[in-house]
Design a protein around this motif. Structure first.
Motif, short mmCIF file in Angstrom:
data_model
loop_
_atom_site.label_atom_id
_atom_site.label_comp_id
_atom_site.label_asym_id
_atom_site.label_seq_id
_atom_site.Cartn_x
_atom_site.Cartn_y
_atom_site.Cartn_z
N LEU A 113 53.84 20.34 39.56
CA LEU A 113 55.05 20.86 40.19
C LEU A 113 56.29 20.15 39.69
N ASP A 114 56.26 18.82 39.75
CA ASP A 114 57.44 18.05 39.35
C ASP A 114 56.97 16.63 39.05
N GLY A 115 57.01 16.25 37.79
CA GLY A 115 56.55 14.92 37.43
C GLY A 115 55.08 14.75 37.75
N ALA A 116 54.76 13.75 38.55
CA ALA A 116 53.37 13.46 38.91
C ALA A 116 53.05 14.01 40.29
N ALA A 123 56.50 21.98 23.20
CA ALA A 123 57.08 20.74 23.71
C ALA A 123 56.62 20.47 25.14
N GLY A 124 56.57 21.52 25.96
CA GLY A 124 56.10 21.36 27.34
C GLY A 124 54.64 20.98 27.40
N MET A 125 53.85 21.55 26.48
CA MET A 125 52.43 21.19 26.42
C MET A 125 52.27 19.71 26.13
N TRP A 126 53.03 19.19 25.16
CA TRP A 126 52.94 17.77 24.82
C TRP A 126 53.44 16.90 25.96
N ASP A 127 54.49 17.35 26.64
CA ASP A 127 54.97 16.60 27.80
C ASP A 127 53.86 16.47 28.84
N ASN A 128 53.16 17.58 29.11
CA ASN A 128 52.07 17.54 30.10
C ASN A 128 50.94 16.63 29.63
N LEU A 129 50.56 16.73 28.33
CA LEU A 129 49.47 15.89 27.82
C LEU A 129 49.83 14.41 27.88
N GLY A 130 51.06 14.08 27.56
CA GLY A 130 51.49 12.69 27.65
C GLY A 130 51.44 12.19 29.08
N ARG A 131 51.81 13.04 30.01
CA ARG A 131 51.75 12.66 31.42
C ARG A 131 50.31 12.47 31.87
N VAL A 132 49.41 13.36 31.45
CA VAL A 132 48.00 13.22 31.81
C VAL A 132 47.47 11.87 31.33
N PRO A 158 54.84 1.91 37.93
CA PRO A 158 54.53 2.84 39.03
C PRO A 158 54.15 4.20 38.45
N LEU A 159 53.33 4.94 39.16
CA LEU A 159 52.80 6.20 38.64
C LEU A 159 53.88 7.15 38.15
N ASP A 160 54.93 7.34 38.94
CA ASP A 160 55.97 8.30 38.53
C ASP A 160 56.66 7.87 37.24
N ARG A 161 56.93 6.57 37.09
CA ARG A 161 57.59 6.09 35.88
C ARG A 161 56.64 6.16 34.69
N ALA A 162 55.36 5.83 34.92
CA ALA A 162 54.38 5.92 33.84
C ALA A 162 54.25 7.36 33.35
N SER A 163 54.16 8.32 34.28
CA SER A 163 54.03 9.72 33.92
C SER A 163 55.24 10.20 33.12
N ALA A 164 56.43 9.81 33.56
CA ALA A 164 57.65 10.21 32.86
C ALA A 164 57.69 9.62 31.46
N LEU A 165 57.30 8.34 31.32
CA LEU A 165 57.30 7.71 30.00
C LEU A 165 56.28 8.37 29.07
N LEU A 177 48.56 1.19 25.22
CA LEU A 177 49.39 2.14 25.96
C LEU A 177 48.94 2.24 27.42
N PHE A 178 47.63 2.33 27.63
CA PHE A 178 47.12 2.40 29.00
C PHE A 178 47.52 1.16 29.79
N GLY A 179 47.53 0.01 29.12
CA GLY A 179 47.94 -1.22 29.79
C GLY A 179 49.38 -1.14 30.26
N VAL A 180 50.26 -0.61 29.40
CA VAL A 180 51.67 -0.44 29.78
C VAL A 180 51.79 0.55 30.92
N PHE A 181 51.11 1.70 30.80
CA PHE A 181 51.19 2.72 31.84
C PHE A 181 50.67 2.18 33.17
N GLY A 182 49.61 1.37 33.12
CA GLY A 182 49.03 0.83 34.34
C GLY A 182 49.94 -0.15 35.05
#
Length: 304
Positions: free
Chosen positions: A248-251, A85-94, A39-46, A31-36
Motif C-alpha cells: 500500500l505505502d512503503g512497508a 522502475a516500480g518493479m525494481w522498487d518493490n524488489l529492493g523493498r522485499v 528501522p523497517l520503514d527506512r530499510a524498505s525505503a533505502l 546489505l542485509f546487515g545494513v538493512f537490519g
C-alpha cells in the motif's frame, strides 16, 4: 487451530559454492546487515531507492520490458519504463524487509498489515478441510505464509531454492523456524503429499514457469504452468483459496484471502486440473493487471 510445524532442514542444492557464490553472498550479507540495523520503514525505503536506481540498467530488465509490452500492448515505452522502475522498487523493498520479517506482526491492531477474509480460513479449519492457499511473487510475497503461521495453522510452502546455496540459506534463516519449506525438485511432490496427510496446509506461489507443466492461458498467451496445485487439490479434496498481498505505502500491506475457487469434478481428471489452473492463472492475472509494478516481470513465464 492446528499447531505450527517446525521447519525440517531445507533441502538445498548439494552444489559446492564457488567463488562467485561466496562473493555474491558476502555482498548480500553486507546489505542485509545494513538493512537490519535500520528501522523497517527506512530499510524498505533505502532498498527500494537502490534497486530503482540500479535495476533498470541490468540485462534482465530487457526481458521484463518485453514481457510487459506483450502483456500490455497499449502501454507506451515511457509507461513500460515506469512499471519496470516500480518493479525494481518493490524488489529492493522485499530484499530490505527480509531481516525484519520475523518481527512483523500480521494481526497487530493498527499495525502495518490490513487483513481481510480470514473467515474463509477459519471456516475451513472448523470443518476439517485441507487448504491450498496460493499467491504469487507480488508485493512482499512472504507475508502470506507469515500470516498462516501467526494465525496458528500449520503451513508448508513449496518454493524454488536459489541458485546460490549460500544466499538461499541466508533467506531461509530470515523466514524463521516455523512453517515448512519444501524446495521444488524430485522430492517436492512426496513432501507436499505427506504435509497434506498430516493436516498441514500448502501455501504455494503459483506464478512461475514449469517447462514440463501444462499450457494454461496467462495474459492471453499459453504459459507452461505447474499442475501440482490442482492435482493435489483434486486428490485430497482441498479448498483452494487465493491470498492477495498488496503493497500500500512503503512497508505497509493489505492481505486479502478470497473464498475458495470452484473445483470442477467432471470425471476427467486432467481436464478438471487444467480448468482449475486456468482459474488460478486468471486470478493472478487480475491482481497483476491491477498493480503491474508489484509483480516479478523478470520471470521467463512464457516461451520466447
Amino acid at each position: 487451530m492446528i499447531p505450527s510445524a517446525r521447519t525440517p532442514a531445507p533441502n538445498l542444492s548439494a552444489r559446492t559454492p564457488g567463488f562467485a557464490d561466496r562473493l555474491e553472498a558476502w555482498g548480500a550479507a553486507s546489505l542485509f546487515g545494513v538493512f537490519g540495523l535500520l528501522p523497517l520503514d527506512r530499510a524498505s525505503a533505502l532498498g527500494g531507492a537502490l534497486a530503482r536506481r540500479i535495476g533498470p540498467f541490468l540485462g534482465v530488465s530487457k526481458h521484463a520490458r518485453r514481457n510487459i509490452s506483450r502483456a500490455f500492448p497499449e502501454l507506451s515505452g515511457t509507461e513500460i519504463g515506469r512499471v519496470v522502475a516500480g518493479m525494481w522498487d518493490n524488489l529492493g523493498r522485499v530484499a530490505a524487509e527480509y531481516p525484519h520479517l520475523r518481527k512483523i506482526r500480521v494481526f497487530e491492531a493498527g499495525g502495518r498489515i490490513e487483513t481481510h477474509g480470514f473467515e474463509h480460513v477459519d471456516r475451513a479449519v472448523a470443518t476439517g478441510r485441507r487448504m491450498i492457499v496460493f499467491s504469487g511473487h507480488i508485493a512482499n510475497w512472504e507475508i502470506a505464509m507469515l500470516a498462516g503461521i501467526q494465525h496458528g495453522i500449520s503451513v508448508a510452502q513449496i518454493y524454488r531454492a536459489g541458485n546460490n546455496p549460500l544466499l538461499d540459506r541466508m533467506i531461509t534463516r530470515f523466514r524463521g523456524d516455523e512453517g515448512e519449506l519444501i524446495p521444488k525438485g524430485r522430492v517436492a511432490a512426496r513432501r507436499a503429499i505427506a504435509a497434506l496427510r498430516r493436516g498441514t496446509h500448502l501455501t504455494p506461489l503459483a506464478d512461475q514457469k514449469m517447462n514440463d507443466g501444462i499450457p494454461v492461458p496467462f495474459f492471453d498467451r499459453p504459459a507452461m504452468t505447474a499442475p501440482a496445485l490442482a492435482v493435489l487439490a483434486l486428490r485430497f479434496d482441498c479448498d483452494v483459496l487465493p491470498a492477495r498481498v498488496e503493497r500500500l505505502d512503503g512497508a505497509r500491506f493489505r492481505l486479502t484471502v478470497f473464498p475458495p475457487l470452484p473445483v470442477t469434478r467432471s470425471g476427467d481428471f486432467h481436464a478438471d486440473a487444467a480448468a482449475l489452473m486456468t482459474r488460478v492463472n486468471a486470478t493472478l492475472e487480475e491482481w497483476i493487471r491491477d498493480r503491474p509494478e508489484q509483480w516479478l516481470w523478470v520471470h521467463r513465464r512464457w516461451p520466447d
